[in-house]
Scaffold this active site. Structure first.
Site, PDB file in Angstrom:
ATOM      1  N   HIS A 102       6.712 -91.922  13.939  1.00 16.80           N
ATOM      2  CA  HIS A 102       5.406 -91.497  13.424  1.00 16.80           C
ATOM      3  C   HIS A 102       5.346 -89.963  13.363  1.00 16.80           C
ATOM      4  O   HIS A 102       4.931 -89.378  12.353  1.00 16.80           O
ATOM      5  CB  HIS A 102       4.353 -92.069  14.381  1.00 16.80           C
ATOM      6  CG  HIS A 102       2.925 -91.855  14.009  1.00 16.80           C
ATOM      7  ND1 HIS A 102       1.901 -92.454  14.696  1.00 16.80           N
ATOM      8  CD2 HIS A 102       2.319 -91.117  13.060  1.00 16.80           C
ATOM      9  CE1 HIS A 102       0.745 -92.090  14.171  1.00 16.80           C
ATOM     10  NE2 HIS A 102       0.977 -91.275  13.176  1.00 16.80           N
TER      11      HIS A 102
ATOM     12  N   ARG B  32      -2.851-102.096  15.494  1.00 13.13           N
ATOM     13  CA  ARG B  32      -1.625-102.211  16.312  1.00 13.13           C
ATOM     14  C   ARG B  32      -1.666-103.506  17.120  1.00 13.13           C
ATOM     15  O   ARG B  32      -1.180-103.580  18.232  1.00 13.13           O
ATOM     16  CB  ARG B  32      -1.499-100.999  17.254  1.00 13.13           C
ATOM     17  CG  ARG B  32      -1.531 -99.668  16.570  1.00 13.13           C
ATOM     18  CD  ARG B  32      -0.344 -99.448  15.634  1.00 13.13           C
ATOM     19  NE  ARG B  32      -0.518 -98.229  14.854  1.00 13.13           N
ATOM     20  CZ  ARG B  32      -1.075 -98.206  13.635  1.00 13.13           C
ATOM     21  NH1 ARG B  32      -1.469 -99.317  13.039  1.00 13.13           N
ATOM     22  NH2 ARG B  32      -1.206 -97.052  13.011  1.00 13.13           N
TER      23      ARG B  32
ATOM     24  N   ASP C  66      -0.902 -90.365  23.637  1.00 10.67           N
ATOM     25  CA  ASP C  66      -1.623 -91.111  24.664  1.00 10.67           C
ATOM     26  C   ASP C  66      -1.271 -90.695  26.086  1.00 10.67           C
ATOM     27  O   ASP C  66      -2.053 -90.895  27.005  1.00 10.67           O
ATOM     28  CB  ASP C  66      -1.302 -92.605  24.534  1.00 10.67           C
ATOM     29  CG  ASP C  66      -1.968 -93.223  23.325  1.00 10.67           C
ATOM     30  OD1 ASP C  66      -3.106 -92.840  23.025  1.00 10.67           O
ATOM     31  OD2 ASP C  66      -1.351 -94.089  22.681  1.00 10.67           O
TER      32      ASP C  66
ATOM     33  N   TRP D  50      -3.608 -87.172  20.166  1.00 10.94           N
ATOM     34  CA  TRP D  50      -2.770 -88.196  19.510  1.00 10.94           C
ATOM     35  C   TRP D  50      -1.764 -88.787  20.483  1.00 10.94           C
ATOM     36  O   TRP D  50      -1.439 -89.962  20.436  1.00 10.94           O
ATOM     37  CB  TRP D  50      -2.055 -87.558  18.311  1.00 10.94           C
ATOM     38  CG  TRP D  50      -1.064 -88.473  17.679  1.00 10.94           C
ATOM     39  CD1 TRP D  50      -1.333 -89.387  16.699  1.00 10.94           C
ATOM     40  CD2 TRP D  50       0.334 -88.588  17.974  1.00 10.94           C
ATOM     41  NE1 TRP D  50      -0.185 -90.060  16.378  1.00 10.94           N
ATOM     42  CE2 TRP D  50       0.850 -89.592  17.147  1.00 10.94           C
ATOM     43  CE3 TRP D  50       1.192 -87.946  18.862  1.00 10.94           C
ATOM     44  CZ2 TRP D  50       2.190 -89.961  17.156  1.00 10.94           C
ATOM     45  CZ3 TRP D  50       2.534 -88.317  18.892  1.00 10.94           C
ATOM     46  CH2 TRP D  50       3.021 -89.316  18.038  1.00 10.94           C
TER      47      TRP D  50
HETATM   48  C1  GLC Z   1       1.149 -95.170  19.745  1.00 11.00           C
HETATM   49  C2  GLC Z   1      -0.336 -95.383  19.590  1.00 11.00           C
HETATM   50  C3  GLC Z   1      -0.993 -94.233  18.871  1.00 11.00           C
HETATM   51  C4  GLC Z   1      -0.621 -92.927  19.523  1.00 11.00           C
HETATM   52  C5  GLC Z   1       0.886 -92.807  19.614  1.00 11.00           C
HETATM   53  C6  GLC Z   1       1.324 -91.580  20.370  1.00 11.00           C
HETATM   54  O1  GLC Z   1       1.782 -95.235  18.511  1.00 11.00           O
HETATM   55  O2  GLC Z   1      -0.567 -96.550  18.858  1.00 11.00           O
HETATM   56  O3  GLC Z   1      -2.391 -94.397  18.898  1.00 11.00           O
HETATM   57  O4  GLC Z   1      -1.174 -91.900  18.765  1.00 11.00           O
HETATM   58  O5  GLC Z   1       1.423 -93.914  20.302  1.00 11.00           O
HETATM   59  O6  GLC Z   1       0.961 -91.613  21.699  1.00 11.00           O
END
Ligand code: GLC
Length: 792
Positions: free
Chosen positions: A633, A344, A479, A477
């Site tokens: 994501h 990233r 943050d 996952w």
């Molecule tokens: C960002 C971070 C990833 C984390 C996601 C959710 O995409 O790069 O590591 O899992 O945020 O917080």
């Protein structure tokens, strides 16, 4: 907000695997990454960008002004000046004020090209980083389309930055006097970064800037070339008679090369520029000798093209949906590979200053490289496992190029991710040998790959909270969750689900690695966590997300904010843990409460005061980033979950609505803003006044997981331990589709006919006309291709 049809801005050229841009004034720079794995350039559709060697943190060669105005400066620019009139313009359109009369640019796989014309002079420009030299090659072909001879001054320009970007921001006033730009007798400018106490002086390269065409001038001092109170839009040297022949022993470095080009009517000339790195002056000379050989540029470009042809040759599909087909054949694997390279680290949004390789992020990125290049994928897996401690936990980020100390915060999920990649590697290759290979632990000693994976499970087993779920530790996952588990008592229900999927994989990995004695332990742990998830973890209409330090549940109907969290619903299904009726109910709640026409929100409702107005879970404004945005994501897991439930129509809705060009069409180009060919990390959600604004494009786990979701779950072509499983979950109105996939050395040409117009269910399979039982195609060693006909 301007409302202009996206298609006046760009068009896809699928046969060429390109996207073409008709205008330079996009809402944001639309980027490409040119790279040979060592030398990299991020380049925008309008020529802005930054070059770096290995690491944008410590070997950033050129300067790019993140966040600053004007947007998208500086870059590897060229200027074309009519020597008679003095008028000058840029083939990249930016940054000169005078614009070409016609202009377009295009991104392709590893290259970017520009075509422009003004006053009868046509300029074709190509930028790429080839496989044979660590350099950005610029190829410029000028043609005189007028009936008179033309005298031109052509300039190539880059602004050198200090290699260490953070030091530049802090110490530039002193350290700038420790850099130099010298004219080298091989007709090159050589930039030397001689700053004291740099992290790896012995590996810091010299930078050369040179051409295969004789120079008529040069500058190494930015003040001389640009001049004061000017910018790249109006360099003094160009306006005042040409380069001044400056070199630099301290100050603001640049590289400017000047050429005099005379073109007769109808005549064309090509010149090549090389911005590259070398260890010392002798290597500069050697690199330039090679680069100046007649066929070098052509050969490098062909080399680059065949690399991508070979890579993408592993997969090709024909689908009823051209937007999805293009994504799966071209842009999605391309983006995913860029994530694999850069983690990233650096993009238009990420400054490339502090994030190295993310343990969690890169573990996931590997998943989309396995099908194309298992060897590269295994290399990365081993690199990650080298950051794991003997007790099983792992460094959160690490810096293989920079030699910096890693970020050591302990998260409940990081160390668990690699098992998914290991299982995929095993399924892809059918070869369990790599599980026995030794990899060092970060804190000394070594263990086999399998032992590393097992240690990760043991670590989690030793870190269960009072209720029995895995402790959140610093976060999972997500943050932001550190805000509700600072006291160390918080537990992650989601991590229990992640652990669940991983344990299912570990059962297979244990057997493959010759440790069947571990299976019972994994199964018992799975059963115990499954039980917890379905009981304490169930809120009534959906699964809860976590238990906070204060013992209250996160993700519960009893609260006013952040009642429902997407990941806890999707992973309950992915892990196979959800009791069937709870899985259905949870995913129905996702559809009802989180889905929008532009993707699925991560939480609902967004947070402003929860759990404590003085210390809310997140400071993100409502609808942005981690707070009620459409987090792309996390959307990928909803697609997979719906496929596992067999609901192909809903899965496809979730997939299609996030295809970047589809989302852009719906939101409007000036709302969506980011590139229509690569995924963004998130889109602002409906609680934001900018609903649909795409944010943090390119480097996001979305890329790998979208690829996995679409190819393995929607199209259902998935390597499993005993072969290639074919079990699509598609929209019921699809007539069928075809896929060519490389698998264990053989090309499978798969035609799926959806005769009964269902979402799921394989009725029959024949291989080369012979009926096959079940839906797992075996490996065919020694065969180069097989024809597979599937009827649903
Ligand atoms: C960002 C971070 C990833 C984390 C996601 C959710 O995409 O790069 O590591 O899992 O945020 O917080």
């Amino acid at each position: 907000m301007k409302s202009i049809a996206p298609h006046s801005y760009y068009s896809f050229r699928d046969a060429e695997k390109e996207i073409e841009f008709h205008r330079h004034d996009m809402p944001t720079p639309w980027m490409n990454y040119l790279s040979n794995g060592t030398f990299h350039t991020m380049l925008s559709h309008a020529g802005g960008g930054v070059a770096f060697y290995k690491s944008p943190q410590i070997w950033r060669i050129t300067r790019y002004r993140f966040f600053h105005l004007p947007m998208d400066r500086s870059g590897p620019y060229m200027y074309i000046q009519d020597a008679d009139s003095g008028t000058y313009w840029c083939p990249t359109n930016e940054p000169a004020a005078d614009k070409p009369e016609t202009w377009k640019s295009a991104h392709g796989l590893g290259y970017t090209r520009f075509g422009a014309k003004r006053d009868g002079i046509a300029a074709q420009t190509l930028y790429f980083v080839g496989p044979y030299e660590n350099s950005l090659v610029w190829k410029l072909t000028l043609s005189n389309e007028t009936p008179v001879a033309k005298e031109l001054n052509v300039y190539a320009y880059v602004e050198f930055g200090m290699m260490e970007f953070m030091r530049e921001l802090q110490w530039q006033c002193y350290n700038k006097h420790q850099v130099s730009v010298q004219y080298h007798p091989s007709e090159a400018l050589v930039y030397r970064y001689g700053v004291e106490n740099q992290p790896k002086p012995e590996e810091t390269p010299l930078v050369y800037f040179a051409s295969d065409t004789p120079l008529s001038g040069y500058d190494g001092d930015r003040e001389e070339f640009i001049g004061s109170y000017r910018s790249e839009a109006n360099p003094a040297a160009i306006e005042e008679g040409g380069c001044r022949g400056s070199t630099l022993m301290g100050g603001d470095p640049c590289g400017a090369l000047q050429f005099k080009v005379t073109l007769q009517p109808g005549e064309s000339r090509t010149l090549h520029i090389f911005l590259g790195t070398a260890r010392d002056e002798a290597e500069v000379e050697q690199a330039l000798t090679r680069s100046r050989e007649a066929e070098f540029v052509e050969r490098s470009f062909q080399g680059l093209r065949s690399l991508w042809e070979g890579y993408l040759g592993a997969w090709n599909c024909r689908l009823p949906d051209p937007d999805a087909e293009r994504m799966l054949n071209i842009w999605n694997p391309y983006q995913a590979h860029r994530n694999f390279l850069f983690s990233r680290n650096i993009s238009f949004y990420a400054t490339g200053t502090f994030r190295g390789v993310g343990y969690r992020d890169t573990s996931q990125d590997i998943l989309a490289v396995v099908p194309f290049d298992p060897e590269q994928a295994l290399g990365k897996l081993r690199l990650l496992l080298g950051q794991q401690y003997r007790d099983g936990h792992a460094n959160h980020y690490f810096f293989p190029n920079e030699g910096w100390e890693p970020v050591t915060s302990i998260h409940s999920d990081d160390h668990l991710w690699p098992a998914l990649a290991a299982w995929d590697l095993l399924a892809e290759t059918g070869d369990a040998g790599f599980l026995q290979a030794e990899v060092p632990y970060y804190d000394g000693g070594q263990g086999t790959v399998y032992e590393h994976l097992k240690a990760a499970i043991d670590f989690t087993a030793s870190k269960l909270g009072p209720n029995g779920f895995p402790l959140m530790l610093r976060s999972d996952w997500n943050d932001q969750l550190f805000r509700v588990c600072r006291e160390g008592r918080g537990e992650s229900i989601w991590t229990a689900m992640q652990l669940g999927w991983v344990l299912l994989r570990m059962v297979d990995l244990a057997v493959a690695a010759g440790h069947p004695e571990d299976v019972a332990k994994y199964e018992a742990m799975y059963a115990q966590q499954r039980d917890l998830v379905n009981n304490l973890g169930w809120d009534g209409r959906w699964f809860r997300r976590a238990i906070m330090d204060d013992g209250r549940f996160l993700g519960s109907d009893v609260h006013d904010e952040a009642k429902i969290w997407l990941n806890a619903q999707t992973w309950a299904v992915l892990s196979g843990m959800a009791d069937p009726e709870k899985g259905w109910q949870a995913m129905d709640s996702v559809h009802e409460l989180l889905d929008t026409e532009l993707g699925i929100k991560k939480i609902n409702p967004s947070i402003s005061t929860f759990p404590d107005p003085a210390d809310p879970l997140t400071n993100y404004n409502k609808g942005t980033g981690e707070n009620g945005a459409v987090f792309c994501h996390a959307n990928t897991w909803a697609i997979i979950a719906e496929c596992l439930l067999g609901r192909g129509d809903l899965a496809y809705k979730y997939y299609r609505q996030l295809l970047p060009n589809v989302a852009m069409d719906k939101a409007g180009l000036w709302r969506y803003k980011a590139e229509p060919y690569v995924y963004a990390s998130n889109l602002f959600g409906p609680e934001s006044d900018k609903f649909g604004l795409a944010n943090v494009s390119w480097l996001t786990g979305t890329a790998a997981w979208m690829y996995v979701a679409a190819t393995q779950y929607i199209l259902g072509i998935k390597p499993v331990l005993d072969g290639l499983s074919v079990n699509p979950c598609i929209p019921s109105d699809w007539e069928g589709f075809t896929v060519k996939r490389r698998f264990r050395g053989c090309e499978y040409e798969i035609t799926v006919r959806n005769e009964s117009r269902v979402c799921q269910g394989v009725k029959s399979i024949t291989v080369d006309g012979q009926p096959l039982e079940g839906h797992v195609l075996p490996a065919y060693p020694g065969r180069s291709s097989v024809r597979v006909d599937v009827v649903m």
